[in-house]
Design an enzyme around this catalytic site. Sequence first.
Site, mmCIF file in Angstrom:
data_model
loop_
_atom_site.group_PDB
_atom_site.id
_atom_site.type_symbol
_atom_site.label_atom_id
_atom_site.label_comp_id
_atom_site.label_asym_id
_atom_site.label_seq_id
_atom_site.Cartn_x
_atom_site.Cartn_y
_atom_site.Cartn_z
ATOM 1 N N HIS A 165 -8.127 -6.797 4.837
ATOM 2 C CA HIS A 165 -8.848 -7.196 3.626
ATOM 3 C C HIS A 165 -9.063 -5.975 2.724
ATOM 4 O O HIS A 165 -8.888 -6.055 1.510
ATOM 5 C CB HIS A 165 -10.237 -7.751 3.964
ATOM 6 C CG HIS A 165 -10.248 -8.996 4.797
ATOM 7 N ND1 HIS A 165 -10.930 -9.098 5.981
ATOM 8 C CD2 HIS A 165 -9.676 -10.217 4.596
ATOM 9 C CE1 HIS A 165 -10.795 -10.316 6.476
ATOM 10 N NE2 HIS A 165 -10.022 -11.012 5.670
ATOM 11 N N LYS A 196 -18.263 -23.984 9.363
ATOM 12 C CA LYS A 196 -17.825 -22.983 10.341
ATOM 13 C C LYS A 196 -19.041 -22.316 10.976
ATOM 14 O O LYS A 196 -20.096 -22.211 10.346
ATOM 15 C CB LYS A 196 -16.990 -21.907 9.637
ATOM 16 C CG LYS A 196 -15.540 -22.314 9.386
ATOM 17 C CD LYS A 196 -14.742 -21.095 8.941
ATOM 18 C CE LYS A 196 -13.316 -21.456 8.569
ATOM 19 N NZ LYS A 196 -12.588 -20.301 8.001
ATOM 20 N N SER A 200 -9.444 -11.505 11.200
ATOM 21 C CA SER A 200 -10.817 -11.404 11.720
ATOM 22 C C SER A 200 -10.908 -12.099 13.074
ATOM 23 O O SER A 200 -11.597 -11.626 13.982
ATOM 24 C CB SER A 200 -11.793 -12.061 10.745
ATOM 25 O OG SER A 200 -11.717 -11.465 9.484
ATOM 26 N N ARG A 218 0.043 -12.897 4.699
ATOM 27 C CA ARG A 218 0.578 -12.163 5.841
ATOM 28 C C ARG A 218 1.921 -12.758 6.224
ATOM 29 O O ARG A 218 2.945 -12.401 5.694
ATOM 30 C CB ARG A 218 -0.405 -12.226 7.023
ATOM 31 C CG ARG A 218 -1.586 -11.304 6.863
ATOM 32 C CD ARG A 218 -2.720 -11.688 7.755
ATOM 33 N NE ARG A 218 -3.247 -12.999 7.388
ATOM 34 C CZ ARG A 218 -4.367 -13.515 7.862
ATOM 35 N NH1 ARG A 218 -5.057 -12.865 8.756
ATOM 36 N NH2 ARG A 218 -4.787 -14.703 7.461
HETATM 37 P P1 ADP Z 1 -10.267 -17.449 4.763
HETATM 38 O O1 ADP Z 1 -11.148 -18.060 5.810
HETATM 39 O O2 ADP Z 1 -10.641 -17.811 3.363
HETATM 40 O O3 ADP Z 1 -8.774 -17.542 5.014
HETATM 41 P P2 ADP Z 1 -10.256 -14.662 5.500
HETATM 42 O O4 ADP Z 1 -11.458 -13.800 5.454
HETATM 43 O O5 ADP Z 1 -9.632 -14.914 6.838
HETATM 44 O O6 ADP Z 1 -10.703 -15.952 4.768
HETATM 45 O O7 ADP Z 1 -9.131 -14.092 4.526
HETATM 46 C C1 ADP Z 1 -9.318 -13.968 3.147
HETATM 47 C C2 ADP Z 1 -7.991 -13.681 2.495
HETATM 48 O O8 ADP Z 1 -7.491 -12.421 2.954
HETATM 49 C C3 ADP Z 1 -6.882 -14.692 2.794
HETATM 50 O O9 ADP Z 1 -6.081 -14.838 1.648
HETATM 51 C C4 ADP Z 1 -6.100 -14.032 3.909
HETATM 52 O O10 ADP Z 1 -4.732 -14.474 3.917
HETATM 53 C C5 ADP Z 1 -6.191 -12.581 3.486
HETATM 54 N N1 ADP Z 1 -6.019 -11.667 4.620
HETATM 55 C C6 ADP Z 1 -6.693 -11.667 5.787
HETATM 56 N N2 ADP Z 1 -6.227 -10.705 6.614
HETATM 57 C C7 ADP Z 1 -5.221 -10.074 5.927
HETATM 58 C C8 ADP Z 1 -4.304 -9.017 6.240
HETATM 59 N N3 ADP Z 1 -4.331 -8.417 7.428
HETATM 60 N N4 ADP Z 1 -3.397 -8.651 5.301
HETATM 61 C C9 ADP Z 1 -3.367 -9.291 4.112
HETATM 62 N N5 ADP Z 1 -4.177 -10.309 3.759
HETATM 63 C C10 ADP Z 1 -5.102 -10.700 4.652
#
Ligand code: ADP
Length: 162
Positions: free
Chosen positions: A17, A41, A129, A90
Amino acid sequence: MKSAIYPGSFDPVTYGHLDIIARAAAIFDELIISVLNNVKKTPLFSVEERVRILKDATKDIPNVKVESFSGLLVDYASQQDVHVIVRGLRAITDFEYELQNAQTNRLLSRGALDTMFFTTSLEYAYLSSTTVKEIASFGGNISDCVPDFVEKMIFEKYGIRK
Ligand code: ADP
């Protein structure tokens, strides 16, 4: 001023992130990181904790603001008068979900809200995460995944002393 919203769960924020945040903040005048308060969630960190963590992790980037929101992203973006959403991609598996969300948001906003995708830096391609929490719950090493202070907070949540 060109602003964008980077919405997400950020439970908790990872280096993946933070990489997207740094790259998006370099393009937009203002980047609003918006923590989604999703009642469906059960997160590890409360919304307030996630906002605090994000504020701390981005304190050196002056054009970043951290907030939380609930409800529809299109309504929240319209209230802020922001027309661009930032999301990260990703693997191919992200694509279908992200494309659907982006198109739905365009439809709901009648074309007023576009989504801009940042492709992951290769070293973070497999970082999520969820994975971080799973590794940490078994006492594994997450030092390459999250900042030190976040690592400490995660282990505290799981009652693991390091
Ligand atoms: P959500 O529950 O909205 O998917 P996340 O916190 O998991 O929220 O992710 C928020 C955004 O960040 C999403 O677009 C996700 O694809 C992106 N993201 C998460 N991890 C990575 C990573 N390692 N590299 C690039 N983008 C990421």
